[in-house]
Design a protein around this motif. Structure first.
Motif, mmCIF file in Angstrom:
data_model
loop_
_atom_site.group_PDB
_atom_site.id
_atom_site.type_symbol
_atom_site.label_atom_id
_atom_site.label_comp_id
_atom_site.label_asym_id
_atom_site.label_seq_id
_atom_site.Cartn_x
_atom_site.Cartn_y
_atom_site.Cartn_z
ATOM 1 N N GLU A 237 -28.113 24.492 5.089
ATOM 2 C CA GLU A 237 -27.328 24.589 3.864
ATOM 3 C C GLU A 237 -26.048 23.759 3.899
ATOM 4 O O GLU A 237 -25.562 23.328 2.866
ATOM 5 C CB GLU A 237 -26.986 26.056 3.583
ATOM 6 N N ASN A 238 -25.482 23.544 5.089
ATOM 7 C CA ASN A 238 -24.295 22.702 5.217
ATOM 8 C C ASN A 238 -24.244 22.161 6.639
ATOM 9 O O ASN A 238 -25.023 22.569 7.507
ATOM 10 C CB ASN A 238 -23.014 23.476 4.888
ATOM 11 N N ASP A 239 -23.335 21.214 6.851
ATOM 12 C CA ASP A 239 -23.213 20.604 8.182
ATOM 13 C C ASP A 239 -21.878 20.939 8.843
ATOM 14 O O ASP A 239 -21.410 20.196 9.716
ATOM 15 C CB ASP A 239 -23.404 19.091 8.106
ATOM 16 N N ASN A 240 -21.256 22.043 8.442
ATOM 17 C CA ASN A 240 -19.981 22.431 9.044
ATOM 18 C C ASN A 240 -20.113 22.765 10.527
ATOM 19 O O ASN A 240 -19.129 22.708 11.267
ATOM 20 C CB ASN A 240 -19.398 23.634 8.305
ATOM 21 N N TRP A 241 -21.304 23.115 10.947
ATOM 22 C CA TRP A 241 -21.534 23.520 12.327
ATOM 23 C C TRP A 241 -21.885 22.334 13.231
ATOM 24 O O TRP A 241 -21.952 22.481 14.455
ATOM 25 C CB TRP A 241 -22.690 24.527 12.373
ATOM 26 N N CYS A 242 -22.097 21.170 12.646
ATOM 27 C CA CYS A 242 -22.561 20.004 13.417
ATOM 28 C C CYS A 242 -21.434 19.417 14.269
ATOM 29 O O CYS A 242 -20.257 19.519 13.917
ATOM 30 C CB CYS A 242 -23.095 18.936 12.478
ATOM 31 N N PRO A 243 -21.773 18.773 15.386
ATOM 32 C CA PRO A 243 -20.756 18.047 16.158
ATOM 33 C C PRO A 243 -20.090 16.978 15.300
ATOM 34 O O PRO A 243 -20.664 16.540 14.292
ATOM 35 C CB PRO A 243 -21.566 17.428 17.312
ATOM 36 N N PRO A 244 -18.876 16.548 15.674
ATOM 37 C CA PRO A 244 -18.165 15.533 14.878
ATOM 38 C C PRO A 244 -19.008 14.287 14.631
ATOM 39 O O PRO A 244 -19.764 13.858 15.495
ATOM 40 C CB PRO A 244 -16.937 15.220 15.740
ATOM 41 N N SER A 245 -18.881 13.733 13.423
ATOM 42 C CA SER A 245 -19.534 12.475 13.027
ATOM 43 C C SER A 245 -21.048 12.597 12.899
ATOM 44 O O SER A 245 -21.746 11.581 12.878
ATOM 45 C CB SER A 245 -19.194 11.339 14.005
ATOM 46 N N THR A 246 -21.577 13.817 12.807
ATOM 47 C CA THR A 246 -23.008 13.978 12.592
ATOM 48 C C THR A 246 -23.249 14.889 11.390
ATOM 49 O O THR A 246 -22.358 15.600 10.933
ATOM 50 C CB THR A 246 -23.707 14.579 13.823
ATOM 51 N N SER A 247 -24.456 14.848 10.883
ATOM 52 C CA SER A 247 -24.844 15.692 9.765
ATOM 53 C C SER A 247 -26.319 16.040 9.927
ATOM 54 O O SER A 247 -26.964 15.627 10.900
ATOM 55 C CB SER A 247 -24.589 14.978 8.436
ATOM 56 N N ILE A 248 -26.866 16.791 8.978
ATOM 57 C CA ILE A 248 -28.283 17.144 9.000
ATOM 58 C C ILE A 248 -29.035 16.232 8.040
ATOM 59 O O ILE A 248 -28.485 15.763 7.045
ATOM 60 C CB ILE A 248 -28.491 18.627 8.632
ATOM 61 N N PRO A 249 -30.307 15.916 8.333
ATOM 62 C CA PRO A 249 -31.020 14.912 7.533
ATOM 63 C C PRO A 249 -31.106 15.233 6.054
ATOM 64 O O PRO A 249 -31.021 14.321 5.223
ATOM 65 C CB PRO A 249 -32.416 14.894 8.178
ATOM 66 N N ASN A 250 -31.265 16.505 5.675
ATOM 67 C CA ASN A 250 -31.543 16.810 4.277
ATOM 68 C C ASN A 250 -30.331 16.717 3.362
ATOM 69 O O ASN A 250 -30.461 16.812 2.156
ATOM 70 C CB ASN A 250 -32.161 18.202 4.147
ATOM 71 N N LEU A 251 -29.133 16.470 3.919
ATOM 72 C CA LEU A 251 -27.942 16.305 3.077
ATOM 73 C C LEU A 251 -27.713 14.861 2.653
ATOM 74 O O LEU A 251 -26.785 14.570 1.898
ATOM 75 C CB LEU A 251 -26.701 16.839 3.792
ATOM 76 N N ASN A 252 -28.533 13.926 3.174
ATOM 77 C CA ASN A 252 -28.438 12.514 2.789
ATOM 78 C C ASN A 252 -27.059 11.912 3.064
ATOM 79 O O ASN A 252 -26.539 11.134 2.269
ATOM 80 C CB ASN A 252 -28.789 12.330 1.304
ATOM 81 N N LYS A 253 -26.477 12.275 4.196
ATOM 82 C CA LYS A 253 -25.202 11.687 4.598
ATOM 83 C C LYS A 253 -25.372 10.657 5.710
ATOM 84 O O LYS A 253 -24.396 10.147 6.245
ATOM 85 C CB LYS A 253 -24.247 12.788 5.053
ATOM 86 N N GLY A 254 -26.593 10.352 6.056
ATOM 87 C CA GLY A 254 -26.874 9.369 7.082
ATOM 88 C C GLY A 254 -28.369 9.207 7.231
ATOM 89 O O GLY A 254 -29.145 10.112 6.893
ATOM 90 N N THR A 255 -28.794 8.049 7.743
ATOM 91 C CA THR A 255 -30.221 7.784 7.936
ATOM 92 C C THR A 255 -30.561 7.445 9.383
ATOM 93 O O THR A 255 -31.738 7.349 9.718
ATOM 94 C CB THR A 255 -30.681 6.632 7.040
ATOM 95 N N LEU A 256 -29.566 7.241 10.220
ATOM 96 C CA LEU A 256 -29.808 6.944 11.633
ATOM 97 C C LEU A 256 -29.727 8.225 12.442
ATOM 98 O O LEU A 256 -28.737 8.950 12.380
ATOM 99 C CB LEU A 256 -28.774 5.952 12.167
ATOM 100 N N HIS A 257 -30.739 8.485 13.235
ATOM 101 C CA HIS A 257 -30.741 9.701 14.036
ATOM 102 C C HIS A 257 -29.795 9.582 15.223
ATOM 103 O O HIS A 257 -29.508 8.491 15.719
ATOM 104 C CB HIS A 257 -32.155 10.021 14.511
#
Length: 537
Positions: free
Chosen positions: A295-315
């Motif tokens: 539902e959100n990427d607040n829990w992610c390490p800095p400078s990363t996000s989850i794929p379904n939020l469309n905030k990045g395309t490189l794994h």
């Protein structure tokens, strides 16, 4: 997070003091950092010191003798960097070229990815050289005199497995049948991976498990590494992101022109959704049924996000290393001439190391991926060479910055002293031609540039001054790798441009088993959310 207040004169080490795992881990780290010192300009190393990351693929040649014998270590590929190419640049180029210039830029310039690209380039050069020589062990005096000292010291790591009648190929269909030679790693060679810091992504997500300090094993000699059992992970926090894939946050995608509609994660076994939830329409009510980690990427390490939020395309590099531990380090194109995938035996990490977290991130979360012949139906044993590899995960007490310190005086926010400002990244392999007066490729915006001209007279952030530097694509780029594979197959139809659809078509034809295994991996409960090129937006 609350700021930290430090007394005047407070300092801290650039790298935390750590004990390491064994002598062999320290040898791997030292070999990698020695290569870094040898091929990257001193000016860059002085300016950046610990504010960058270094990775390397190292080959170990075992010896016959006592436990204390030291086998040869040979760096097969080196990567230095912390940056990646924004998606906006690639989109603009695709529009201008009509999609025909794919692969000339190195998009992901994180150290781990560059090291693997360099490793693949070196293997392709070794394969090509062997194919061009009737006897790879024989060299003319003229050829020997023309080699550099480093090339003369290089020891091949591949051996020929089989050979059949050879004929030239001029089209895709005939090339698919023309795998005239296959190679494998020599029996006395093992492959090892080094990263100066824990790979970005899941390996830096220090949750869901109790961490322990590493203990140095004094019983192991300099040529030995420990035996480790990767126990099954209790997947008790999947809904909170315990095994989640992460992407590198890309600010260019957040612009209104490039922002895509948010897509929901696929319905997979990982989500454990009820049948009722699966059948519900794509609505706000349905979104509330998703696990918190989606539902959100607040829990992610800095400078990363989850794929379904469309905030990045490189794994993240953690995701990519986990993929390499399933499909091998060689990739799809190189698999056309190899008898079996190449897996790493050990993974040595410097900063931010935690063994149990690295095991989870780099291999164990892919549990269940097994295409070995004993694990699959006999009617589908074409992929019998692919399996989940569990490397021995080790810590090193060798530092990139042996004596550096940070001034902590005053008010500091967490991570404020770690500023990875340099856009320059470096990539090197033993067969690298020295074109610009230094050994490694210097990459900026994904291209090869002249480092010394740039430092003396150009501002990388100013397009008007940087235009005077003629960029050339790196030999570790996808386009360059495609060219050398075509040369291996004696294909005469190499064009000046390459589209993504062309590349996929060639891979599907040349590397049938690998591509089939990759498809199977993307059906795995963790990897169903993998962002495939051109399909993650």
């Amino acid at each position: 997070m609350e700021p930290q207040i430090h007394a005047p004169g407070s300092v801290r080490h650039a790298e935390k003091r750590r004990i390491g795992t064994c002598q062999f881990a320290n040898r791997i780290a030292r070999a990698a950092l020695n290569a870094y010192d040898d091929v990257v300009p001193l000016e860059y190393r002085i300016e950046n010191k610990s504010q960058t990351c270094v990775s390397a693929v190292v080959a170990h040649f075992s010896t016959v003798g006592g436990d204390n014998d030291q086998g040869k270590l040979q760096v097969m590929g080196l990567g230095v960097g912390t940056k990646f190419l924004p998606d906006s640049i690639l989109r603009e180029e695709e529009i201008v070229s009509g999609g025909g210039c794919y692969g000339k830029r190195v998009r992901d310039c994180h150290a781990e990815v560059l090291a693997i690209r360099a490793f693949r380039r070196q293997l392709s050069l070794e394969t090509l050289r062997h194919m061009k020589q009737p006897d790879a062990r024989q060299q003319s005096n003229k050829e020997a005199n023309g080699t550099t000292q480093r090339e003369a010291e290089y020891e091949p790591i591949l051996e020929l497995v089989e050979e059949s009648n050879h004929r030239d190929c001029t089209n895709l269909e005939s090339t698919a049948e023309q795998i005239h030679r296959r190679y494998r790693i020599k029996s006395n060679v093992t492959i090892h991976f080094y990263a100066s810091s824990a790979p970005c992504g899941n390996a830096t997500l220090k949750k869901f498990v109790k961490m322990e300090k590493e203990k140095f094993d004094t019983s192991l000699g300099p040529d030995q590494w420990p035996e480790q059992t990767h126990a099954p992970i209790a997947a008790h926090s999947l809904r909170l992101g315990q095994f989640a894939l992460l992407v590198k946050r890309d600010g260019s995608i957040l612009s209104p022109q490039l922002q895509q509609p948010e897509r929901l994660p696929p319905e997979a076994d990982l989500q454990k959704q009820s049948e009722q939830t699966k059948n519900e329409p794509n609505s706000q009510h349905h979104r509330r049924k998703l696990w918190p980690c989606f539902e959100n990427d607040n829990w992610c390490p800095p400078s990363t996000s989850i794929p379904n939020l469309n905030k990045g395309t490189l794994h993240s590099c953690s995701d990519k290393i986990c993929r390499w531990n399933c499909l091998g380090m060689q990739g799809s194109l190189l698999m056309t001439v190899l008898d079996a995938p190449i897996y790493m035996s050990t993974m040595t990490v410097g900063r931010k190391f935690s063994k149990i977290i690295c095991q989870r991130a780099l291999c164990c979360r892919a549990s269940g991926f097994d295409l070995s012949k004993d694990a699959i139906d006999k009617n589908h044993d074409d992929n019998g060479k692919y399996r989940l590899n569990h490397p021995v995960v080790m810590e090193t007490s060798v530092y990139m910055d042996e004596s550096g310190t940070h001034d902590m005086t005053g008010i500091k926010h967490f991570g404020q002293d770690a500023t990875f400002d340099s856009n320059l990244c470096w990539v090197w392999w033993p067969g690298k031609t020295c074109n610009f007066g230094y050994a490694a490729d210097c990459l900026d915006t994904g291209l090869t540039i002249n480092y010394y001209q740039t430092i003396e007279g150009s501002d990388l952030n100013n397009p008007d001054t940087s235009l005077s530097i003629p960029p050339t694509f790196s030999e570790c780029s996808t386009y360059a790798m495609f060219q050398i594979v075509m040369e291996i197959f004696h294909v005469g139809c190499i064009r000046s441009g390459l589209s993504l659809s062309d590349l996929r078509r060639w891979k599907r034809t040349l590397s049938v088993e690998y591509e089939s295994a990759k498809d199977e991996l993307f059906r795995h409960r963790v990897f169903t959310q993998w962002c495939r090129r051109g399909r993650c937006s």
